[in-house]
Design an enzyme around this catalytic site. Structure first.
Site, mmCIF file in Angstrom:
data_model
loop_
_atom_site.group_PDB
_atom_site.id
_atom_site.type_symbol
_atom_site.label_atom_id
_atom_site.label_comp_id
_atom_site.label_asym_id
_atom_site.label_seq_id
_atom_site.Cartn_x
_atom_site.Cartn_y
_atom_site.Cartn_z
ATOM 1 C CB CYS A 44 -0.917 -0.012 1.228
ATOM 2 S SG CYS A 44 -1.863 1.517 1.416
ATOM 3 C CE1 TYR A 173 -5.570 2.474 -5.111
ATOM 4 C CE2 TYR A 173 -3.851 4.133 -5.313
ATOM 5 C CZ TYR A 173 -4.285 2.922 -4.811
ATOM 6 O OH TYR A 173 -3.453 2.152 -4.027
#
Length: 329
Positions: A44, A173
């Site tokens: 992440c 994203y």
């Protein structure tokens, strides 16, 4: 993690436990060595930002580190790489358990990084941006000797950091989770306009703000480090590979080879997470074997631009044995 508007645009969800940990009594959570465990994941980027900050400041003895594995489902991140699939300090299998102790019936996103109070087992905060800043400002008592100043020019760092967040960190994203062509193209163009701007900015200077590594560099680097392995193909951010962008590729290698950066990531876990978890984007779950990563160790030539990586400070020492990642091969 996020939702889609009717336009098909990806919108990141608000954080569910946006508290702070402070030394001045301005929050419910006081700074105290050994009280909290930082839960992150090698995959992440948002967690990576805080893990790098903790490492550069030498806070390993004050704040322990738990690592969730790269795979999870709708229940949350889980500790599937630990013996028995349980975090050895918190004694939990799923990070959701710590969120539900903080907020019974918790319904928001279960995200990393999360700072968990060890004694109660509950999440104190998952506000990654505040954590980055507070590790520098509120945890000074526990910094290592020679810890760098990561916020020498706060206004300039936040100004450039805003663009990096919207168009790069979150921008990839927005590309990957767009559900309409128009939404994708809007995010794609914003991403590449910002990367072109940053490339021009870095062509004549080694770091983003001033002549030392700052929090702005950490924010940009975590996305660049994942670009070719995940964002270029998986998220369709494919105008160029990072390795085809001379300035940004050299900049990324420079930081990768700086203690505290490359020794915090695991490219294999990054690929396992993005390709294995995002089934709406990659339904088969097949994880690619490439790209080659040995080139991260190639000479970068950025020292010619000057700069002092740690300013008046010093590099961090090697990471603790339990926190070491596989070397690039």
């Amino acid at each position: 993690m996020g939702t889609q508007r009717e336009s098909g645009e990806f919108v990141r969800e608000p954080l569910g436990v946006a508290e702070r940990i402070t030394a001045d009594g301005s929050s419910p959570w006081p700074v105290q060595a050994g009280r909290y465990r930082l839960v992150g994941a090698r995959a992440c980027p948002w967690a990576n930002r805080v893990i790098i900050t903790r490492r550069l400041l030498g806070l390993e003895d004050a704040i322990s580190l738990g690592i969730a594995g790269p795979l999870h489902d709708e229940r949350s991140w889980r500790f599937h790489l630990d013996p028995g699939g349980v975090d050895p300090v918190l004694g939990i299998e799923w990070l959701r358990e710590a969120y539900e102790k903080a907020v019974p019936g918790y319904r928001e996103g279960v995200t990393v990084p999360a700072m968990v109070e060890v004694a109660s087992g509950q999440v104190a905060t998952n506000e990654y941006a505040a954590l980055e800043r507070d590790l520098s400002t509120q945890w000074r008592e526990f910094h290592r000797a020679g810890a760098p100043d990561l916020w020498p020019e706060p206004d300039a760092i936040e100004r450039i950091g805003e663009g990096i967040f919207h168009d790069v960190n979150n921008g990839v994203y927005k590309c990957g989770f767009a559900t309409t062509q128009a939404a994708y193209e809007k995010a794609y163009r914003a991403l590449w306009a910002r990367l072109d701007e940053l490339s021009e900015h870095l062509a004549t200077r080694r770091y983003l703000v001033g002549d030392t590594i700052t929090q702005a560099d950490i924010r940009l680097w975590v996305t660049l480090a994942r670009f070719d392995a995940a964002y270029h193909g998986h998220f369709k951010a494919n105008r160029h590979k990072l390795t085809e962008l001379p300035v940004l590729w050299a900049y990324a290698r420079d930081l990768f080879q700086t203690p505290g950066f490359g020794d915090t990531i695991d490219i294999e876990q990054i690929k396992q997470h993005y390709y294995g978890v995002h089934r709406s984007v990659n339904p088969t779950g097949v994880v690619p074997l490439g790209p080659d990563t040995a080139n991260w160790l190639d000479p970068h030539g950025r020292a010619e631009l000057g700069g002092r990586p740690f300013g008046d400070g010093t590099p961090p020492g090697p990471p603790p044995a339990a926190e070491q990642v596989p070397p690039i091969a």
